[in-house]
Design a protein around this motif. Structure first.
Motif, PDB file in Angstrom:
ATOM      1  N   GLY A  10       0.826  -1.207  -0.114  1.00 41.51           N
ATOM      2  CA  GLY A  10      -0.050  -0.023   0.051  1.00 41.51           C
ATOM      3  C   GLY A  10       1.082   1.294  -0.044  1.00 41.51           C
ATOM      4  O   GLY A  10       1.977   1.125  -0.136  1.00 41.51           O
ATOM      5  N   PHE A  11       0.173   2.573  -0.016  1.00 44.40           N
ATOM      6  CA  PHE A  11       0.760   3.751   0.101  1.00 44.40           C
ATOM      7  C   PHE A  11       1.740   3.804   0.997  1.00 44.40           C
ATOM      8  O   PHE A  11       3.174   3.966   1.001  1.00 44.40           O
ATOM      9  CB  PHE A  11      -0.243   4.611  -0.171  1.00 44.40           C
ATOM     10  N   ALA A  12       1.458   3.851   2.447  1.00 49.31           N
ATOM     11  CA  ALA A  12       2.324   4.034   3.367  1.00 49.31           C
ATOM     12  C   ALA A  12       3.262   2.687   3.686  1.00 49.31           C
ATOM     13  O   ALA A  12       4.439   2.844   4.075  1.00 49.31           O
ATOM     14  CB  ALA A  12       1.522   3.981   4.666  1.00 49.31           C
ATOM     15  N   GLY A  13       2.740   1.587   3.083  1.00 47.61           N
ATOM     16  CA  GLY A  13       3.555   0.247   3.362  1.00 47.61           C
ATOM     17  C   GLY A  13       4.800   0.250   2.587  1.00 47.61           C
ATOM     18  O   GLY A  13       5.831   0.011   3.183  1.00 47.61           O
ATOM     19  N   ARG A  14       4.700   0.812   1.381  1.00 52.09           N
ATOM     20  CA  ARG A  14       6.075   0.858   0.494  1.00 52.09           C
ATOM     21  C   ARG A  14       6.975   1.929   1.142  1.00 52.09           C
ATOM     22  O   ARG A  14       8.063   1.605   1.306  1.00 52.09           O
ATOM     23  CB  ARG A  14       5.621   1.324  -0.885  1.00 52.09           C
ATOM     24  N   HIS A  15       6.660   2.967   1.492  1.00 46.93           N
ATOM     25  CA  HIS A  15       7.400   4.012   2.447  1.00 46.93           C
ATOM     26  C   HIS A  15       8.070   3.351   3.612  1.00 46.93           C
ATOM     27  O   HIS A  15       9.150   3.659   3.735  1.00 46.93           O
ATOM     28  CB  HIS A  15       6.635   5.361   2.737  1.00 46.93           C
ATOM     29  N   LEU A  16       7.223   2.649   4.395  1.00 42.44           N
ATOM     30  CA  LEU A  16       7.660   1.900   5.460  1.00 42.44           C
ATOM     31  C   LEU A  16       8.635   1.156   5.290  1.00 42.44           C
ATOM     32  O   LEU A  16       9.769   1.056   6.081  1.00 42.44           O
ATOM     33  CB  LEU A  16       6.403   1.616   6.403  1.00 42.44           C
ATOM     34  N   CYS A  17       8.272   0.157   4.585  1.00 42.17           N
ATOM     35  CA  CYS A  17       9.574  -0.940   4.366  1.00 42.17           C
ATOM     36  C   CYS A  17      10.779  -0.397   3.628  1.00 42.17           C
ATOM     37  O   CYS A  17      11.697  -0.998   4.077  1.00 42.17           O
ATOM     38  CB  CYS A  17       8.899  -1.975   3.278  1.00 42.17           C
ATOM     39  N   GLY A 172       2.519   8.115  -4.702  1.00 39.70           N
ATOM     40  CA  GLY A 172       2.443   6.825  -4.757  1.00 39.70           C
ATOM     41  C   GLY A 172       0.891   6.503  -3.969  1.00 39.70           C
ATOM     42  O   GLY A 172       0.441   5.299  -3.640  1.00 39.70           O
ATOM     43  N   GLN A 173       0.211   7.566  -3.498  1.00 34.93           N
ATOM     44  CA  GLN A 173      -1.142   7.467  -2.732  1.00 34.93           C
ATOM     45  C   GLN A 173      -2.234   7.034  -4.172  1.00 34.93           C
ATOM     46  O   GLN A 173      -2.140   7.381  -5.266  1.00 34.93           O
ATOM     47  CB  GLN A 173      -1.678   8.829  -2.236  1.00 34.93           C
ATOM     48  N   ALA A 174      -3.123   6.406  -3.547  1.00 33.40           N
ATOM     49  CA  ALA A 174      -4.181   5.790  -4.537  1.00 33.40           C
ATOM     50  C   ALA A 174      -4.994   6.935  -5.085  1.00 33.40           C
ATOM     51  O   ALA A 174      -5.264   8.176  -4.704  1.00 33.40           O
ATOM     52  CB  ALA A 174      -5.360   5.173  -3.563  1.00 33.40           C
ATOM     53  N   PRO A 175      -5.300   6.721  -6.332  1.00 34.49           N
ATOM     54  CA  PRO A 175      -6.069   7.768  -7.334  1.00 34.49           C
ATOM     55  C   PRO A 175      -7.242   8.167  -7.030  1.00 34.49           C
ATOM     56  O   PRO A 175      -7.702   9.281  -7.146  1.00 34.49           O
ATOM     57  CB  PRO A 175      -5.671   7.144  -8.862  1.00 34.49           C
ATOM     58  N   THR A 176      -7.794   7.306  -5.956  1.00 37.06           N
ATOM     59  CA  THR A 176      -9.173   7.871  -5.578  1.00 37.06           C
ATOM     60  C   THR A 176      -9.145   8.989  -4.421  1.00 37.06           C
ATOM     61  O   THR A 176     -10.014   9.502  -4.172  1.00 37.06           O
ATOM     62  CB  THR A 176      -9.778   6.701  -5.118  1.00 37.06           C
ATOM     63  N   PRO A 180      -3.916  12.840  -5.185  1.00 41.50           N
ATOM     64  CA  PRO A 180      -3.644  12.147  -6.393  1.00 41.50           C
ATOM     65  C   PRO A 180      -4.489  12.445  -7.557  1.00 41.50           C
ATOM     66  O   PRO A 180      -4.310  12.783  -8.937  1.00 41.50           O
ATOM     67  CB  PRO A 180      -3.484  10.856  -6.029  1.00 41.50           C
ATOM     68  N   SER A 181      -5.820  12.738  -7.185  1.00 39.08           N
ATOM     69  CA  SER A 181      -7.076  13.003  -8.359  1.00 39.08           C
ATOM     70  C   SER A 181      -6.583  14.256  -8.797  1.00 39.08           C
ATOM     71  O   SER A 181      -6.589  14.760 -10.003  1.00 39.08           O
ATOM     72  CB  SER A 181      -8.340  13.090  -7.536  1.00 39.08           C
ATOM     73  N   PHE A 182      -6.326  15.398  -7.692  1.00 44.88           N
ATOM     74  CA  PHE A 182      -5.994  16.849  -7.985  1.00 44.88           C
ATOM     75  C   PHE A 182      -4.825  16.722  -9.241  1.00 44.88           C
ATOM     76  O   PHE A 182      -4.786  17.386 -10.148  1.00 44.88           O
ATOM     77  CB  PHE A 182      -5.735  17.700  -7.018  1.00 44.88           C
ATOM     78  N   ALA A 183      -3.436  16.123  -8.786  1.00 44.66           N
ATOM     79  CA  ALA A 183      -2.338  15.627  -9.508  1.00 44.66           C
ATOM     80  C   ALA A 183      -2.893  15.393 -11.040  1.00 44.66           C
ATOM     81  O   ALA A 183      -2.243  15.816 -12.155  1.00 44.66           O
ATOM     82  CB  ALA A 183      -1.522  14.969  -8.939  1.00 44.66           C
ATOM     83  N   ALA A 184      -3.548  14.463 -10.958  1.00 43.97           N
ATOM     84  CA  ALA A 184      -3.933  13.805 -12.359  1.00 43.97           C
ATOM     85  C   ALA A 184      -4.514  14.631 -13.193  1.00 43.97           C
ATOM     86  O   ALA A 184      -4.438  14.835 -14.482  1.00 43.97           O
ATOM     87  CB  ALA A 184      -4.546  12.398 -12.033  1.00 43.97           C
ATOM     88  N   GLN A 185      -5.554  15.588 -12.568  1.00 48.55           N
ATOM     89  CA  GLN A 185      -6.545  16.351 -13.471  1.00 48.55           C
ATOM     90  C   GLN A 185      -5.623  17.411 -13.836  1.00 48.55           C
ATOM     91  O   GLN A 185      -5.735  17.928 -15.136  1.00 48.55           O
ATOM     92  CB  GLN A 185      -7.700  16.778 -12.633  1.00 48.55           C
TER      93      GLN A 185
END
Length: 305
Positions: A10-17, A172-176, A180-185
């Motif tokens: 997940g989003f935080a999981g990748r950064h945590l590992c 890496g946050q979920a697009p929903t 990240p939704s703002f970024a994509a737009q």
């Protein structure tokens, strides 16, 4: 320390590992059942499957557990509350039971959410002693998981700490999610692949944002120094509107656009304001190292200035 991380994809999981390995910890990653494109050596399992959870814990025999796996969408939680509780509440019980039986000396950090506080009176920030008043199935399921964790501590002596992160931001946050939704737009507008309109939910709500790298640093601190049976907020202590976040992102991306509120992006129920008190975590030595601007730049895929 040998640390089992659930929800490592997940989003935080990748950064945590990444952080744990950089600190010299041995990391055992466990992913969700539909994880793709991640470490092939990691285990995929459904946290709601008791036998699968037990096998994962038995294989890992961890000294520490950071439990990130779960159903994380507040909006989508209204559509399937039963699944939300099966994953977030029963999943936590499955993990706690396996830890009690197989590695009873392990230090367990259950990741909850600042959402559990619900609406607070004007001017009040959420401290750990504030009563919880969840407004959605996601938050309710997190309260249930917290209660289970503290019960396992009281009854069985399991070293359980509850973490309540507020609003982490970064790459890496979920697009929903909103940012990240703002970024994509914004990038679609800049590349002229979309009209100059950003569609949003309620921009007036106030939230407490932190960089995801500061949040995962708090997780590591809690698995090593957190007091058993205690709850810790992970937040900045400062609130800002979603509108201010969007305006900063537009300035960083150098994009000018009209903003339209889209009813489909609004929650059935929402809190106008949610800001936390980080004093208890700071007393353990935690201090944020990154700004919200840093996180927004990373969410936009921009290099740091």
């Amino acid at each position: 320390m040998r640390i089992l991380v659930t929800g490592a994809d997940g989003f935080a999981g990748r950064h945590l590992c990444e952080l744990l390995r950089a600190a010299g910890d041995e990391v055992v990653e466990v992913y969700g059942p539909r994880a793709e494109g991640v470490n092939s050596d990691a285990q995929n399992f459904d946290i709601a499957n008791e036998a699968a959870v037990r096998t994962a814990v038995e294989n890992a025999r961890p000294e520490g557990i950071i439990h990130l796996a779960g159903f994380s969408s507040v909006v989508r939680s209204h559509g399937n509350p039963a699944r939300v509780f099966a994953v977030n509440a029963l999943g936590a019980v499955n993990l706690l039971t396996a830890a009690r039986d197989l590695c009873p000396k392990a230090r367990v950090v259950l990741i909850s959410s600042g959402e559990v506080y619900g609406p607070l009176p004007e001017g009040i920030r959420a401290g750990e002693r504030e009563p919880v008043l969840p407004l959605n199935p996601y938050a309710s399921s997190k309260v249930a998981a917290e209660i289970a964790g503290l019960q396992f501590h009281r009854n069985y002596g399991l070293h359980v700490v509850v973490a309540r992160p507020f609003n982490p931001l970064g790459a890496g946050q979920a697009p929903t999610c909103a940012v990240p939704s703002f970024a994509a737009q914004l990038w679609a507008i800049q590349k002229r692949k979309a009209e100059s309109v950003v569609r949003t939910g309620d921009l007036a709500v106030i939230r407490d944002f932190s960089h995801v790298r500061d949040v995962v640093a708090a997780y590591r601190l809690l698995v090593t120094k957190g007091e058993a049976g205690q709850t810790y907020n992970i937040c900045s202590g400062t609130g800002r509107t979603i509108r201010s976040v969007l305006e900063e992102m537009m300035a960083l991306a150098k994009v000018s656009a009209r903003v339209e509120v889209d009813p489909a992006r609004q929650r059935p129920t929402d809190m106008p304001r949610l800001v936390g008190v980080p004093d208890k975590l700071r007393a353990l030595g935690w201090e944020p190292r990154y700004s919200v601007t840093d996180a927004l730049r990373e969410a936009l895929g921009l290099r740091q200035a």
